[in-house]
Design a protein around this motif. Sequence first.
Motif, PDB file in Angstrom:
ATOM      1  N   LYS A 224       0.839  -1.208   0.000  1.00 58.47           N
ATOM      2  CA  LYS A 224       0.000   0.000   0.000  1.00 58.47           C
ATOM      3  C   LYS A 224       0.873   1.257   0.000  1.00 58.47           C
ATOM      4  O   LYS A 224       0.589   2.208  -0.727  1.00 58.47           O
ATOM      5  CB  LYS A 224      -0.934   0.020   1.217  1.00 58.47           C
ATOM      6  N   GLU A 225       1.925   1.274   0.806  1.00 57.74           N
ATOM      7  CA  GLU A 225       2.826   2.436   0.855  1.00 57.74           C
ATOM      8  C   GLU A 225       3.449   2.704  -0.514  1.00 57.74           C
ATOM      9  O   GLU A 225       3.553   3.852  -0.945  1.00 57.74           O
ATOM     10  CB  GLU A 225       3.940   2.211   1.882  1.00 57.74           C
ATOM     11  N   ILE A 226       3.896   1.645  -1.166  1.00 60.23           N
ATOM     12  CA  ILE A 226       4.515   1.789  -2.495  1.00 60.23           C
ATOM     13  C   ILE A 226       3.487   2.306  -3.504  1.00 60.23           C
ATOM     14  O   ILE A 226       3.759   3.236  -4.267  1.00 60.23           O
ATOM     15  CB  ILE A 226       5.127   0.451  -2.952  1.00 60.23           C
ATOM     16  N   ILE A 227       2.316   1.717  -3.500  1.00 58.38           N
ATOM     17  CA  ILE A 227       1.278   2.106  -4.466  1.00 58.38           C
ATOM     18  C   ILE A 227       0.842   3.549  -4.230  1.00 58.38           C
ATOM     19  O   ILE A 227       0.581   4.293  -5.184  1.00 58.38           O
ATOM     20  CB  ILE A 227       0.082   1.132  -4.387  1.00 58.38           C
ATOM     21  N   ARG A 228       0.820   3.976  -2.986  1.00 53.65           N
ATOM     22  CA  ARG A 228       0.400   5.348  -2.661  1.00 53.65           C
ATOM     23  C   ARG A 228       1.411   6.389  -3.142  1.00 53.65           C
ATOM     24  O   ARG A 228       1.119   7.583  -3.143  1.00 53.65           O
ATOM     25  CB  ARG A 228       0.166   5.479  -1.163  1.00 53.65           C
TER      26      ARG A 228
ATOM     27  N   GLU B 143      -1.448   9.512  -9.184  1.00 53.63           N
ATOM     28  CA  GLU B 143      -2.477   9.359 -10.212  1.00 53.63           C
ATOM     29  C   GLU B 143      -3.414   8.182  -9.945  1.00 53.63           C
ATOM     30  O   GLU B 143      -4.398   7.997 -10.646  1.00 53.63           O
ATOM     31  CB  GLU B 143      -1.850   9.247 -11.605  1.00 53.63           C
ATOM     32  N   LEU B 144      -3.117   7.388  -8.898  1.00 51.42           N
ATOM     33  CA  LEU B 144      -3.958   6.245  -8.544  1.00 51.42           C
ATOM     34  C   LEU B 144      -4.846   6.605  -7.354  1.00 51.42           C
ATOM     35  O   LEU B 144      -4.394   7.230  -6.400  1.00 51.42           O
ATOM     36  CB  LEU B 144      -3.104   5.021  -8.210  1.00 51.42           C
ATOM     37  N   THR B 145      -6.084   6.185  -7.432  1.00 51.76           N
ATOM     38  CA  THR B 145      -7.057   6.422  -6.368  1.00 51.76           C
ATOM     39  C   THR B 145      -7.406   5.100  -5.705  1.00 51.76           C
ATOM     40  O   THR B 145      -7.823   4.153  -6.380  1.00 51.76           O
ATOM     41  CB  THR B 145      -8.343   7.056  -6.956  1.00 51.76           C
ATOM     42  N   GLU B 146      -7.243   5.056  -4.395  1.00 50.58           N
ATOM     43  CA  GLU B 146      -7.528   3.834  -3.631  1.00 50.58           C
ATOM     44  C   GLU B 146      -9.034   3.694  -3.427  1.00 50.58           C
ATOM     45  O   GLU B 146      -9.705   4.651  -3.024  1.00 50.58           O
ATOM     46  CB  GLU B 146      -6.819   3.925  -2.281  1.00 50.58           C
ATOM     47  N   LYS B 147      -9.548   2.489  -3.709  1.00 51.19           N
ATOM     48  CA  LYS B 147     -10.975   2.219  -3.524  1.00 51.19           C
ATOM     49  C   LYS B 147     -11.132   0.880  -2.815  1.00 51.19           C
ATOM     50  O   LYS B 147     -10.763  -0.163  -3.351  1.00 51.19           O
ATOM     51  CB  LYS B 147     -11.698   2.187  -4.869  1.00 51.19           C
ATOM     52  N   PRO B 148     -11.674   0.911  -1.595  1.00 50.16           N
ATOM     53  CA  PRO B 148     -11.889  -0.348  -0.869  1.00 50.16           C
ATOM     54  C   PRO B 148     -12.968  -1.195  -1.549  1.00 50.16           C
ATOM     55  O   PRO B 148     -13.951  -0.667  -2.070  1.00 50.16           O
ATOM     56  CB  PRO B 148     -12.368   0.105   0.508  1.00 50.16           C
ATOM     57  N   ILE B 149     -12.753  -2.511  -1.547  1.00 49.55           N
ATOM     58  CA  ILE B 149     -13.759  -3.446  -2.046  1.00 49.55           C
ATOM     59  C   ILE B 149     -13.983  -4.501  -0.956  1.00 49.55           C
ATOM     60  O   ILE B 149     -13.519  -4.337   0.161  1.00 49.55           O
ATOM     61  CB  ILE B 149     -13.356  -4.066  -3.406  1.00 49.55           C
TER      62      ILE B 149
ATOM     63  N   TYR C  36      -6.957   0.036  -7.025  1.00 51.77           N
ATOM     64  CA  TYR C  36      -6.389   1.348  -7.277  1.00 51.77           C
ATOM     65  C   TYR C  36      -6.712   1.725  -8.715  1.00 51.77           C
ATOM     66  O   TYR C  36      -6.289   1.041  -9.655  1.00 51.77           O
ATOM     67  CB  TYR C  36      -4.874   1.350  -7.038  1.00 51.77           C
ATOM     68  N   HIS C  37      -7.484   2.802  -8.854  1.00 53.79           N
ATOM     69  CA  HIS C  37      -7.975   3.244 -10.155  1.00 53.79           C
ATOM     70  C   HIS C  37      -7.096   4.347 -10.732  1.00 53.79           C
ATOM     71  O   HIS C  37      -6.606   5.208 -10.001  1.00 53.79           O
ATOM     72  CB  HIS C  37      -9.402   3.775 -10.027  1.00 53.79           C
ATOM     73  N   PHE C  38      -6.967   4.315 -12.050  1.00 55.52           N
ATOM     74  CA  PHE C  38      -6.244   5.358 -12.776  1.00 55.52           C
ATOM     75  C   PHE C  38      -7.267   6.093 -13.631  1.00 55.52           C
ATOM     76  O   PHE C  38      -7.653   5.640 -14.704  1.00 55.52           O
ATOM     77  CB  PHE C  38      -5.144   4.721 -13.636  1.00 55.52           C
TER      78      PHE C  38
ATOM     79  N   LYS D  23      -7.662  -5.994  -6.500  1.00 56.23           N
ATOM     80  CA  LYS D  23      -7.855  -6.969  -5.425  1.00 56.23           C
ATOM     81  C   LYS D  23      -6.617  -7.165  -4.551  1.00 56.23           C
ATOM     82  O   LYS D  23      -6.234  -8.294  -4.248  1.00 56.23           O
ATOM     83  CB  LYS D  23      -8.332  -8.298  -5.991  1.00 56.23           C
ATOM     84  N   LEU D  24      -5.980  -6.057  -4.154  1.00 53.12           N
ATOM     85  CA  LEU D  24      -4.859  -6.151  -3.226  1.00 53.12           C
ATOM     86  C   LEU D  24      -5.409  -6.645  -1.890  1.00 53.12           C
ATOM     87  O   LEU D  24      -6.248  -5.999  -1.281  1.00 53.12           O
ATOM     88  CB  LEU D  24      -4.152  -4.810  -3.069  1.00 53.12           C
ATOM     89  N   HIS D  25      -4.962  -7.795  -1.453  1.00 51.92           N
ATOM     90  CA  HIS D  25      -5.504  -8.495  -0.284  1.00 51.92           C
ATOM     91  C   HIS D  25      -4.568  -8.348   0.914  1.00 51.92           C
ATOM     92  O   HIS D  25      -3.345  -8.255   0.736  1.00 51.92           O
ATOM     93  CB  HIS D  25      -5.683  -9.978  -0.640  1.00 51.92           C
ATOM     94  N   PRO D  26      -5.102  -8.355   2.134  1.00 52.13           N
ATOM     95  CA  PRO D  26      -4.245  -8.275   3.323  1.00 52.13           C
ATOM     96  C   PRO D  26      -3.193  -9.383   3.410  1.00 52.13           C
ATOM     97  O   PRO D  26      -2.181  -9.214   4.082  1.00 52.13           O
ATOM     98  CB  PRO D  26      -5.244  -8.370   4.487  1.00 52.13           C
TER      99      PRO D  26
END
Length: 154
Positions: free
Chosen positions: A8-12, A16-22, A29-31, A44-47
């Motif tokens: 998550k830290e790397i992706i953040r 330009e990416l928006t985090e969206k919980p599912i 993460y949407h572009f 689907k980044l999972h814990p």
Amino acid sequence: MLTFEEKKEIIRRFPELTEKPISMNRLNYHFEGSRYEKKIVVEKLHPNGNGFVYVGDLLAYDADDRGLVNIRDFDETQLVEVIEDAIMYLSEVDEPKEEVVIEESWKNHKNDQLLLVHEEPFWNVYHAFNLEESFGTKEDAEQYLREEGFKKEK
């Protein structure tokens, strides 16, 4: 293997990416700047650290039939690189290539007209809208026209 929090830290780092919980505490993460209908870069980044990145048909990755590559065992460098590639892939627009058409009019002694048209990769000879012959080179097409009694109009 990177943890869920490390991923998550790397992706953040990618503004330009928006985090969206599912569901099931997973994240997408949407572009929004995507030039295509496809907007989800990280899916689907999972814990447990599992997740996918959309790479389409980029040859550098062994993606599944949906264009997704599993990032479960990616290190930081690999994760950053795949996300950069995904964003670049979704940012590109396939510009239509300008078609170069070379058209020459050829006439015979009866004033019949044929057109020589370059339609990559062929040189085609047309009578009105009907294709008469097709050649791989302009020289072959011109030779055919001369043998049939035609001369290029000036």
